[in-house]
Design an enzyme around this catalytic site. Structure first.
Site, mmCIF file in Angstrom:
data_model
loop_
_atom_site.group_PDB
_atom_site.id
_atom_site.type_symbol
_atom_site.label_atom_id
_atom_site.label_comp_id
_atom_site.label_asym_id
_atom_site.label_seq_id
_atom_site.Cartn_x
_atom_site.Cartn_y
_atom_site.Cartn_z
ATOM 1 C CD GLU A 286 -2.809 1.145 2.461
ATOM 2 O OE1 GLU A 286 -2.646 0.278 3.336
ATOM 3 O OE2 GLU A 286 -3.622 2.083 2.569
ATOM 4 C CB CYS A 310 -1.050 -2.779 13.911
ATOM 5 S SG CYS A 310 0.041 -2.519 12.572
ATOM 6 C CB SER A 330 -2.408 1.409 6.540
ATOM 7 O OG SER A 330 -2.581 0.154 5.908
ATOM 8 C CE LYS A 369 -4.757 -5.458 18.302
ATOM 9 N NZ LYS A 369 -4.821 -5.140 16.868
ATOM 10 C CD GLU A 372 -8.521 -4.191 15.658
ATOM 11 O OE1 GLU A 372 -7.959 -5.067 16.344
ATOM 12 O OE2 GLU A 372 -7.944 -3.573 14.752
ATOM 13 C CD GLU A 377 -15.951 -0.309 11.133
ATOM 14 O OE1 GLU A 377 -15.208 -0.775 12.016
ATOM 15 O OE2 GLU A 377 -16.696 0.669 11.336
ATOM 16 C CB CYS A 526 1.921 -4.642 21.502
ATOM 17 S SG CYS A 526 1.309 -4.012 19.948
#
Lengths: 596, 159
Positions: A286, A310, A330, A369, A372, A377, A526
């Site tokens: 990308e 991420c 991204s 997360k 997420e 989506e 992380c």
């Protein structure tokens, strides 16, 4: 050089830099003064009064976390006066704390509980104020539970949210006996700017802020014969899980982690690192495609700099704070969600399991997360791509519940396919890791040669500095990339959202020009995530970082595009990076959100 | 641009956009709108580039920065110990009877709100209360009735 100060603590002489606090001086000679509101990542608050000490010659007790040392000071940390004051402070705090310890998720890991057990409070304590106050519990977020009845108002969370993350989702509201930690208009956490990063959870001394747990749901799935349970493990889990199970900080426990998951009954034990490699292929391509469109085609609809995607805390942050830059993020999904989308399509077909009978679990160092995985989506497979997200802490608890002696487990290997990974994927867990991994691949795609760094270690993007910049000169490119000949690729790496904000403001104001920006919402990346073992500190994060880079250097494959399973999945299923299948399963879009 | 946006923008231009401008801006909103609405707080946060929760925290800290709509006349009865000993409970009871509301409520016509407050510094003349900015001291139930009647009459005359 700072001037040295001489003082005595409990009749032991200490020599320490001017400007240090009494608490730091005591730590230097291994005298432990209890603290609650103090946290080494945060500014001094001095509001809990647990760290009070006595200065010889003075009637008043002084807070050791806030008081700088001075020449000739004589401090008593354990006089009768100090001990009785300390006990009273703890008793007063407990009188406003809903001490349902046996039912609390933080039981055994609560700093207030530890202090209470040291001072045996409770027998002649103060009136229990809990029934008199109309406390509320915010249980509505998929990531974070905020229970005001357990809050002791130390404000570590407020300072974390303001200083480390510069979000300010939490603030102190009202005053006196009505004082509370509150979001804007006391709205539920999921409705406000909270990014679910969980840094407040990592620093809360009680059970007032915890992650929403899903291990009961996971146990149900594991005990159901109809269900095929797939688990993926994030890069930063394997270097921190040991901490929560009695092992030293920075121990790499990848093999034991896999063995434990198998013992717990997971049917397929797979690796998020596999999709981390895949993320690099998609995101790297990308970046190159965007560079081409901007530099060659002059396409103004394509936006640079490209930022990573991420970190779900970062994604929610930019949606709230810089919605005008959403097109710079991204479109590649995070490794967790790429994994989820592939698990219930490609992998389910491969092993002959109907996707509706598959339960997809992830073990993450992260609380965002959980949010997420809940995003609308993230249902590309036609099902919820990742059903339940466990934190490192939750997995540690499950391992304890199952009676597994973790440290004596033999090492085991991930299943295949979707279990193989490169060193580039492992370093996703540290700040700068995604950048380094992307450069290892993108440089090679463009020039046909390895990145010009010793042992592929791009040290310029490693380390714990707030913002790191690196410029890579691209020379002797392959013919199809001739437009990049002699170009300088400008990159930037930031961790912690307050640093992210600085970078984005510099980009907005035209003060910085980059092509590619890596941002991780949590300090250290992380490895310092909101789902990692508690406590956290800079020293601990550095240890974990060291372990991550060690794991990378031990891997036979160091570059994402050389991961044989990644090559295989493109040949058999995805066909090409940024192709039709990729767009369907591995890419997403973002939503503008409000400002509070 | 909405009216609130306009107001906040004007106040920010007048008082500046630093963190210490927050209080004068909030006071400005209260003097114009009587209370600081949710929308106004978001606007203040946007103007000063701070978090909305921080604006909320500051607004709720100060008793005179209202975050809820109140009546035209805000009655604040001192609740601290001296006024308590001088019979503040009877004063509140009387006010509740006269206004037909409970403590913390606003009358249906939107005229009066009844609240308690911390010390007004009138301990030597307790019990004491404030109506908007005006103090009333050495209250008795009878005196309270008269004061409320007076406000009601003034209202009728003003209309």
């Amino acid at each position: 050089m700072a001037e040295k100060i001489n003082l005595k603590i409990d009749n032991i002489a200490v020599n320490i830099d001017e400007g240090s606090t009494i608490l730091e001086a005591a730590q230097k000679i291994n005298i432990r003064i209890p603290t609650l509101c103090y946290h080494e990542d945060l500014c001094v608050a001095g509001n809990c009064r647990v760290c009070m000490v006595e200065q010889v010659g003075s009637d008043r007790l002084i807070p050791s976390c806030a008081m700088p040392v001075s020449e000739g000071m004589e401090i008593m940390t354990n006089s009768l006066k100090v001990r009785s004051a300390r006990k009273q402070v703890v008793e007063l705090l407990v009188s406003e704390h809903r001490a349902e310890c046996t039912r609390c998720y933080k039981n055994g890991k609560c700093e207030l509980q530890d202090l209470s057990s040291e001072y045996i409070v409770g027998e002649n304590g103060y009136i229990d104020l809990i029934p008199l106050k109309g406390y509320s519990i915010d249980n509505f977020s998929p990531s974070i539970i905020k229970d005001d009845s357990k809050c002791i108002r130390c404000q570590r969370c407020v300072r974390t949210c303001n200083e480390l993350q510069n979000i300010g989702a939490l603030s102190v509201a009202y005053k006196g006996e009505h004082m509370k930690i509150s979001s804007f208009y006391e709205k539920p956490m999921y409705e406000v700017v909270c990014t679910n990063c969980g840094q407040c959870i990592n620093r809360c001394p009680t059970g007032a802020l915890t992650e929403k747990t899903y291990f009961d749901e996971v146990w149900s799935a594991l005990n159901s014969e109809k269900k095929h349970v797939v688990v993926q493990t994030a890069p930063a889990v394997r270097i921190a899980l040991g901490e929560a199970l009695g092992m030293p900080v920075g121990e790499i426990v990848t093999g034991k982690l896999v063995a434990a998951l198998r013992r717990l009954g997971f049917n397929s034990v797979l690796d998020t690192d596999f999709t981390a490699d895949l993320t690099i292929i998609e995101e790297g391509n990308e970046l190159l495609q965007r560079l081409k469109k901007v530099l060659v085609d002059g396409d103004t609809s394509v936006k640079l700099p490209l930022t990573t995607s991420c970190s779900p805390g970062w994604v929610k942050f930019i949606e709230h704070a810089f919605p005008e830059y959403l097109e710079n993020v991204s479109t590649a999904k995070s490794p967790q969600q790429m994994f989820g989308a592939l698990a219930k399509t490609f992998y389910a077909k491969k092993i002959g399991v109907e996707p509706e009978n598959m339960v997809s679990i992830s073990v993450m160092p992260c609380t965002a997360k959980k949010y997420e995985a809940d995003r609308p989506e993230m249902r590309s497979s036609g099902y919820k791509d990742v059903d339940y997200v466990l934190t490192t802490r939750e997995l540690a608890l499950m391992i304890k519940q199952a009676g597994i002696d973790f440290s004596s487990l033999p090492d085991d290997e991930y299943d295949s396919i979707m279990g193989e990974s490169s060193g580039a994927a492992v370093i996703f867990g540290a700040t700068g890791g995604v950048m380094e991994a992307a450069l290892r691949t993108a440089y090679e795609v463009v020039t046909g040669r390895e990145v010009p760094f010793k042992n592929l270690n791009i040290t310029a993007v490693r380390g714990m500095e707030d913002v790191k910049e690196a410029t890579i000169k691209i020379e002797n490119v392959l013919p199809e990339w001739s437009f990049l000949e002699g170009a300088e690729l400008k990159t930037c790496v930031a961790h912690g959202l307050s640093n992210a904000k600085k970078v984005m403001e510099a980009v907005r104001d035209g003060k910085a020009e980059y092509h590619f920006i890596e941002i991780m919402a949590c300090p250290g990346g992380c490895l310092g995530g909101g789902g990692q073992p508690i406590p956290t500190s800079l020293a601990i994060r550095k240890q974990r970082s060291k372990a991550i880079y060690e794991e990378d250097s031990l891997k036979p494959i160091r570059k994402s595009h050389e991961n044989p399973e990644v090559i295989h999945i493109y040949e058999e299923f995805l066909k090409e990076p940024l192709g039709e299948k990729s767009h369907e399963l591995l890419h997403t879009h973002y939503t503008k959100r409000n400002r509070y | 641009m909405t009216a609130v946006k306009q107001l906040v923008k004007g106040l920010a231009e007048q008082h500046g956009r630093n963190e210490e401008s927050l209080l004068p801006i909030l006071q400005g909103i209260v003097s114009q709108e009587q209370h600081i609405s949710e929308d106004a707080m978001v606007e203040v946060a946007r103007e000063l580039n701070i978090s909305a929760a921080q604006v909320y925290g500051t607004a709720t800290f100060y008793s005179f920065l209202h975050t809820k709509p109140l009546g035209k006349f805000v009655i604040r009865v001192c609740k601290t110990i001296t006024c308590m000993m001088h019979g503040k409970n009877q004063i509140i009871k009387e006010l509740e009877t006269v206004l037909k509301i409970n403590l913390g409520e606003t009358t249906h016509d939107g005229k009066f709100t009844l609240l308690e407050t911390n010390c007004l510094g009138q301990c030597h003349k307790g019990p004491a209360m404030l109506i908007n900015d005006k103090p009333y001291t050495q209250l008795t139930p009878e005196k309270v009735r008269e004061i409320i009647m007076m406000y009601r009459h003034e209202e009728v005359r003003a209309n």
